[in-house]
Every structure is written in C-alpha cells, then in structure tokens.
Design a protein around this motif. Structure first.
Motif, PDB file in Angstrom:
ATOM      1  N   LYS A 136       0.967  -1.258  -0.039  1.00 12.72           N
ATOM      2  CA  LYS A 136       0.228  -0.083   0.022  1.00 12.72           C
ATOM      3  C   LYS A 136       0.746   1.260  -0.010  1.00 12.72           C
ATOM      4  O   LYS A 136       0.607   2.232  -0.535  1.00 12.72           O
ATOM      5  CB  LYS A 136      -0.971  -0.003   1.281  1.00 12.72           C
ATOM      6  CG  LYS A 136      -2.013  -1.036   1.191  1.00 12.72           C
ATOM      7  CD  LYS A 136      -2.968  -1.014   2.382  1.00 12.72           C
ATOM      8  CE  LYS A 136      -3.999  -2.153   2.162  1.00 12.72           C
ATOM      9  NZ  LYS A 136      -5.137  -1.987   3.336  1.00 12.72           N
ATOM     10  N   TYR A 141       2.452   1.797   9.054  1.00 10.73           N
ATOM     11  CA  TYR A 141       2.314   1.769  10.730  1.00 10.73           C
ATOM     12  C   TYR A 141       2.132   0.344  11.246  1.00 10.73           C
ATOM     13  O   TYR A 141       2.797   0.387  12.439  1.00 10.73           O
ATOM     14  CB  TYR A 141       1.059   2.629  11.082  1.00 10.73           C
ATOM     15  CG  TYR A 141      -0.217   1.800  10.782  1.00 10.73           C
ATOM     16  CD1 TYR A 141      -0.865   0.821  11.645  1.00 10.73           C
ATOM     17  CD2 TYR A 141      -0.763   1.643   9.750  1.00 10.73           C
ATOM     18  CE1 TYR A 141      -2.077   0.145  11.678  1.00 10.73           C
ATOM     19  CE2 TYR A 141      -2.216   0.948   9.379  1.00 10.73           C
ATOM     20  CZ  TYR A 141      -2.560   0.001  10.440  1.00 10.73           C
ATOM     21  OH  TYR A 141      -3.748  -0.851  10.189  1.00 10.73           O
ATOM     22  N   TYR A 155     -13.629   1.279  16.244  1.00 11.50           N
ATOM     23  CA  TYR A 155     -15.168   1.023  16.058  1.00 11.50           C
ATOM     24  C   TYR A 155     -15.434  -0.401  16.714  1.00 11.50           C
ATOM     25  O   TYR A 155     -16.717  -0.661  16.795  1.00 11.50           O
ATOM     26  CB  TYR A 155     -15.322   0.847  14.475  1.00 11.50           C
ATOM     27  CG  TYR A 155     -15.288   2.206  13.579  1.00 11.50           C
ATOM     28  CD1 TYR A 155     -15.218   3.218  14.500  1.00 11.50           C
ATOM     29  CD2 TYR A 155     -15.525   2.264  12.321  1.00 11.50           C
ATOM     30  CE1 TYR A 155     -15.152   4.600  13.555  1.00 11.50           C
ATOM     31  CE2 TYR A 155     -15.319   3.438  11.711  1.00 11.50           C
ATOM     32  CZ  TYR A 155     -15.232   4.513  12.265  1.00 11.50           C
ATOM     33  OH  TYR A 155     -15.139   5.605  11.494  1.00 11.50           O
ATOM     34  N   ASN A 192      -8.336  -4.358   1.833  1.00  9.26           N
ATOM     35  CA  ASN A 192      -8.861  -3.559   0.312  1.00  9.26           C
ATOM     36  C   ASN A 192      -7.858  -2.754   0.315  1.00  9.26           C
ATOM     37  O   ASN A 192      -6.997  -2.299   1.019  1.00  9.26           O
ATOM     38  CB  ASN A 192     -10.166  -2.965   0.744  1.00  9.26           C
ATOM     39  CG  ASN A 192     -10.145  -2.034   1.873  1.00  9.26           C
ATOM     40  OD1 ASN A 192      -9.648  -2.233   3.150  1.00  9.26           O
ATOM     41  ND2 ASN A 192     -10.544  -0.648   1.767  1.00  9.26           N
TER      42      ASN A 192
END
Ligand SMILES: NC(=O)c1ccc[n+]([C@@H]2O[C@H](COP(=O)([O-])OP(=O)(O)OC[C@H]3O[C@@H](n4cnc5c(N)ncnc54)[C@H](OP(=O)(O)O)[C@@H]3O)[C@@H](O)[C@H]2O)c1
Length: 333
Positions: A182, A198, A250, A325
C-alpha cells in the motif's frame, strides 16, 4: 409474488463483527407502486461506518434494526419504472437495501451514466467517498498551497482521494497505511510524497517527524487511536485536524484510554473538528462537479477491491477491518 435474497442483521456485534452476525433470508418483493422503481443491484458498497449503525445507540444515522435488511450505497439497474424520470435500463445510485432485487422510492436515487465512468466509480471517487475526501479536506482542513497534509487510512477509499486532492491543491502529502504494498502504491500510483507503514514502524512519532520535516499543517484522520496520538506530537501552529473516521476504535468494547489532546491543541493553537458528509448536503453538487472535472482530466485516479457475489457482501465488510482492501471495497453482483 416474487421473492429476493436479502441480508439482515441477526445480532448486534460485540467487538469485531462476525459472519454469524448476518443472516441470509428470502423476502417478498412488493407490488410496484406509482412513483417507484423495481431495481436490481449491480454493485454494493461496504463501508466502515456501517459498523456504527450495528450498535443500538443514537448517532448521526439511526441504528439498523435487528432482523431487518442492512442498507448501504448501491448502484442498481432499473428493471421496471412507475416514475416518469426513470426508464427501464437506467442505472441509479443511492442508499438501498442488501437485496438482489427490490422496489424503491425514486427520491434519493440519482441516475448514473455508464458511458461517462465505470458504474462502480459512482460508489467511490465519483460518489460519497469522493465527496467525503474533497469536502472534508477543503471545508474542515482548509488547506493552503505549500502546506503539509498527513492522511491516515491513506490507501483506502477516502484516504487515496484525499491525498490526490491534496496534491492537486499544491500540498506536500504524506500517507499512513498498513502494508508495504500500500505504501508503494501511494507513492507510485497516487503521487504521495512519502508514506509510512504503521504496522512495521516501531516509533510512529519519529517516523512522522522524519516524513514531515516541516511538521503537519492538516491531518486528515480516518483511523483515530494510537496513530492519531502520534500525530499530535508533530502538529504545527494553527494546524487543523479533520476527524473523518476512527476505524481503529469501531470494534472497541471498552472506552479507549487516550492521551489528553487539549495541551497539544492549546500549545499549537490547533483545531480538531468532527466531519460528517451529510452535514454538507448543499455542497454535494459542487463537490461532484469538481471531482468529475478532475476525473475527466485524468487528475484523479482510483483503485478498488472488487469481490464477486451477493453471498460475499458480509465477508467484504469484515475484510475492511483487516485492511484487505486497496481503495474502495465493492461487491459486484
Ligand atoms: N465522516 C464521514 O462522513 C465519513 C464518510 C465516509 C467514511 N468515513 C470514515 O472514513 C474512514 C475511511 O473509510 P473508507 O470507506 O475509505 O474505508 P477504507 O479506508 O477504504 O477501509 C478501511 C481501512 O482502514 C484501515 N484500518 C482497519 N483497521 C485499522 C486500524 N485498527 N488502525 C488503522 N487502520 C485501520 C485498513 O487499511 P490499512 O491496511 O491501512 O490498515 C482498511 O483498509 C473510516 O473510518 C470511515 O468510517 C467517514
């Protein structure tokens, strides 16, 4: 009466959602009423914010009801129309239920053109995702040319657009994401100046300082938690933080133990503001016009992770929390 496959919320998840929190059922498709459309889903958006709607607590959108269909952004084909503004064969985008086929009121649905962009793009860069990135950055981040923009969740749907808009507006852009692949994609495909993994970085405070030698002027926060705490040590005088999302929190069962932000904000005359895209409904048309213009000029690229099949919608949603994703997560039916 015809029937359709439907996905309902079976349990309110505790912690990380599981497949058993969802149920596949068959529901009846009611008779089409005047003004309504019969539509068949083609692309379904799965989004981290849906997790919030699975809790039975008041928020900016009402919670999902147990044993009722889940809804999200969907691009669908009109099979039958009793509305003069829509015809059979049109494609529409809007909030629809997780059903293969359904009747829907036409208000809230917009016509989308498959000749102008691939249909899935209307759930991403040319839809709510793009608007969240563009309006969050410009309305709350108030970026100025030459400033440093730091984006967390940078390789996701919103983050990858935020970074590109930042570059278009003349900022130095640094991204934070969860894999080396990514990180590489952000730099080579989306034009980020720097990016940090990270998950492999031990000292995020130091890594951000190294990647942002002039400090952080705008922080577009998609993740919250420890990453965002590390950013606080690197904010500049008069910096702005856009609190767009907090995916790291979340699935928390207990209230997180965070460091206190106030001293950082006071010391740097810095501001932090929550952002919800629906609060800016009056700016959506102008936002979409700008995004479409950049898209047509080839200035805005996008990537997506597409899963196939109605039965894979819940798993695609769960995969967001494992970072599976790149760009927008979409299910194609
Ligand atoms: N306020 C609004 O109006 C609004 C509208 C849309 C979206 N949002 C919010 O914006 C954020 C991004 O949404 P999106 O649709 O673009 O999703 P997304 O970024 O495409 O997908 C979620 C990504 O979050 C990262 N992630 C997952 N768990 C994490 C953790 N514990 N710590 C750090 N990163 C984690 C993963 O990437 P890595 O591999 O990098 O970990 C994953 O790919 C979400 O928080 C969402 O709720 C807000």
């Amino acid at each position: 009466m015809n029937t359709t496959r439907t996905i309902t919320l079976k349990n309110r998840p505790t912690g990380k959602p599981e497949l058993t929190d969802f149920e596949f059922t068959t529901s009846e498709i009611p008779e089409l009423k005047e003004g309504e459309l019969l539509v068949s889903a083609r692309y379904v958006s799965v989004d981290p914010y849906l997790r919030g709607r699975m809790r039975d607590v008041p928020s900016y959108v009402p919670p999902f009801e147990l044993n009722k269909p889940i809804e999200s952004g969907v691009v669908a084909e009109v099979l039958e129309s009793k509305n003069s503004h829509f015809s059979k064969g049109d494609y529409v985008s809007g909030l629809l239920q997780w059903k293969e086929t359904q009747t829907a009121k036409a208000d809230g649905l917009i016509k989308v053109d498959s000749d102008k962009a691939p249909l899935s793009a209307y759930l991403g860069v040319l839809g709510m995702t793009g608007l969240t990135a563009y309006l969050g950055l410009t309305e709350i981040g108030k970026p100025k040319k030459g400033e440093t923009l730091l984006v967390s969740g940078a390789a996701g749907a919103v983050g990858s657009v935020v970074g590109q808009v930042g570059k278009i507006l003349g900022l130095r852009v640094v991204g934070i994401a969860g894999t080396d692949e990514k990180v590489e994609m952000l730099k080579s495909e989306f034009g980020f100046d720097e990016a940090i993994n990270y998950k492999t970085t031990e000292n995020m405070v130091e890594a951000i300082a190294n990647s942002c030698p002039d400090g952080v002027d705008v922080y577009f926060d998609n993740v919250g938690g420890a990453i965002s705490e590390a950013v606080l040590f690197n904010i500049n005088k008069f910096s702005r933080t856009v609190n767009c999302g907090a995916i790291s929190e979340y699935n928390n069962i207990e209230l997180p133990k965070s460091i206190s932000v106030q001293p950082f904000l006071i010391q740097k005359s810095s501001s932090m503001k929550g952002f919800v895209i629906s609060d800016f409904a009056d700016k959506h048309p102008e936002g979409l016009r700008q995004l479409t213009e950049w898209f047509n000029q080839g200035k805005l690229k996008y990537t997506e992770t597409i899963k196939e099949g109605f039965e894979n919608i819940p798993q695609a949603f769960l995969d967001l929390f494992d970072g599976k994703n790149k760009g927008k997560m979409i299910v194609k039916l």
